[in-house]
Design a protein around this motif. Structure first.
Motif, PDB file in Angstrom:
ATOM      1  N   LYS A  23       0.863  -1.181   0.000  1.00 22.03           N
ATOM      2  CA  LYS A  23       0.000   0.000   0.000  1.00 22.03           C
ATOM      3  C   LYS A  23       0.900   1.231   0.000  1.00 22.03           C
ATOM      4  CE  LYS A  23      -3.723  -2.461   0.780  1.00 22.03           C
ATOM      5  NZ  LYS A  23      -4.826  -2.602  -0.120  1.00 22.03           N
ATOM      6  N   PRO A  24       0.973   1.962  -1.109  1.00 20.76           N
ATOM      7  CA  PRO A  24       1.897   3.086  -1.178  1.00 20.76           C
ATOM      8  C   PRO A  24       1.421   4.332  -0.449  1.00 20.76           C
ATOM      9  CG  PRO A  24       0.745   2.846  -3.241  1.00 20.76           C
ATOM     10  CD  PRO A  24       0.348   1.687  -2.383  1.00 20.76           C
ATOM     11  N   GLY A  25       0.258   4.309   0.172  1.00 17.41           N
ATOM     12  CA  GLY A  25      -0.176   5.460   0.951  1.00 17.41           C
ATOM     13  C   GLY A  25      -1.306   6.235   0.319  1.00 17.41           C
ATOM     14  N   ARG A  26      -1.582   6.017  -0.937  1.00 20.37           N
ATOM     15  CA  ARG A  26      -2.683   6.712  -1.583  1.00 20.37           C
ATOM     16  C   ARG A  26      -3.917   5.823  -1.537  1.00 20.37           C
ATOM     17  NH1 ARG A  26      -1.294  10.132  -6.637  1.00 20.37           N
ATOM     18  NH2 ARG A  26      -3.033  11.184  -5.677  1.00 20.37           N
ATOM     19  N   PRO A  27      -5.056   6.370  -1.221  1.00 21.93           N
ATOM     20  CA  PRO A  27      -6.281   5.561  -1.158  1.00 21.93           C
ATOM     21  C   PRO A  27      -6.632   4.962  -2.527  1.00 21.93           C
ATOM     22  CG  PRO A  27      -6.622   7.685  -0.138  1.00 21.93           C
ATOM     23  CD  PRO A  27      -5.292   7.739  -0.789  1.00 21.93           C
ATOM     24  N   GLY A  28      -6.982   3.700  -2.527  1.00 25.09           N
ATOM     25  CA  GLY A  28      -7.376   3.038  -3.754  1.00 25.09           C
ATOM     26  C   GLY A  28      -6.223   2.518  -4.587  1.00 25.09           C
ATOM     27  N   ARG A  29      -4.998   2.673  -4.142  1.00 28.60           N
ATOM     28  CA  ARG A  29      -3.834   2.213  -4.892  1.00 28.60           C
ATOM     29  C   ARG A  29      -3.209   1.020  -4.195  1.00 28.60           C
ATOM     30  NH1 ARG A  29      -1.841   5.243  -9.433  1.00 28.60           N
ATOM     31  NH2 ARG A  29      -3.221   7.019  -9.563  1.00 28.60           N
ATOM     32  N   SER A  30      -2.670   0.102  -4.969  1.00 29.35           N
ATOM     33  CA  SER A  30      -1.904  -0.996  -4.398  1.00 29.35           C
ATOM     34  C   SER A  30      -0.919  -1.482  -5.446  1.00 29.35           C
ATOM     35  CB  SER A  30      -2.812  -2.142  -3.958  1.00 29.35           C
ATOM     36  OG  SER A  30      -3.439  -2.715  -5.070  1.00 29.35           O
ATOM     37  N   LEU A  31       0.223  -1.917  -4.992  1.00 28.66           N
ATOM     38  CA  LEU A  31       1.245  -2.485  -5.862  1.00 28.66           C
ATOM     39  C   LEU A  31       1.348  -3.966  -5.549  1.00 28.66           C
ATOM     40  CD1 LEU A  31       4.008   0.228  -5.440  1.00 28.66           C
ATOM     41  CD2 LEU A  31       2.415  -0.011  -7.331  1.00 28.66           C
TER      42      LEU A  31
END
Length: 93
Positions: free
Chosen positions: A76-84
């Motif tokens: 989870k890079p810290g932005r809502p709705g994003r994932s790597l």
């Protein structure tokens, strides 16, 4: 006035189920067996009483246990709705 139905010990009529496991996947059989053992499909189910049925598994040595699946690490890079997602069990190039 409605009263809560609580099954007594002589009310349960336990059934015996014989399940053939030949060529079946372990997870699929486990979900069927757990629902029969818990008794949640019965009309007289109550969570504090044992209302489950009996299960006999035959040909259990022929269950398929392994299959191809991919494992991922999700970051989870810290932005809502994003994932790597990074694939773990892939061969390096």
């Amino acid at each position: 006035m409605n009263e809560t139905f609580i099954p007594v010990s002589d009310y349960t009529k336990r059934k015996w189920y014989v399940i053939d496991c030949k060529g079946k996947q372990l997870g699929r059989i486990a979900t069927v067996v757990s629902s029969v053992l818990s008794g949640k499909a019965n009309s007289y189910y109550h969570p504090s009483f044992d209302t489950g049925d009996y299960v006999i598994l035959i040909n259990a040595e022929h269950l398929t246990l392994d299959r191809e699946f991919n494992k991922f690490h999700v970051y989870k890079p810290g932005r809502p709705g994003r994932s790597l997602k990074r694939l773990i069990n892939a061969l390096p190039h």
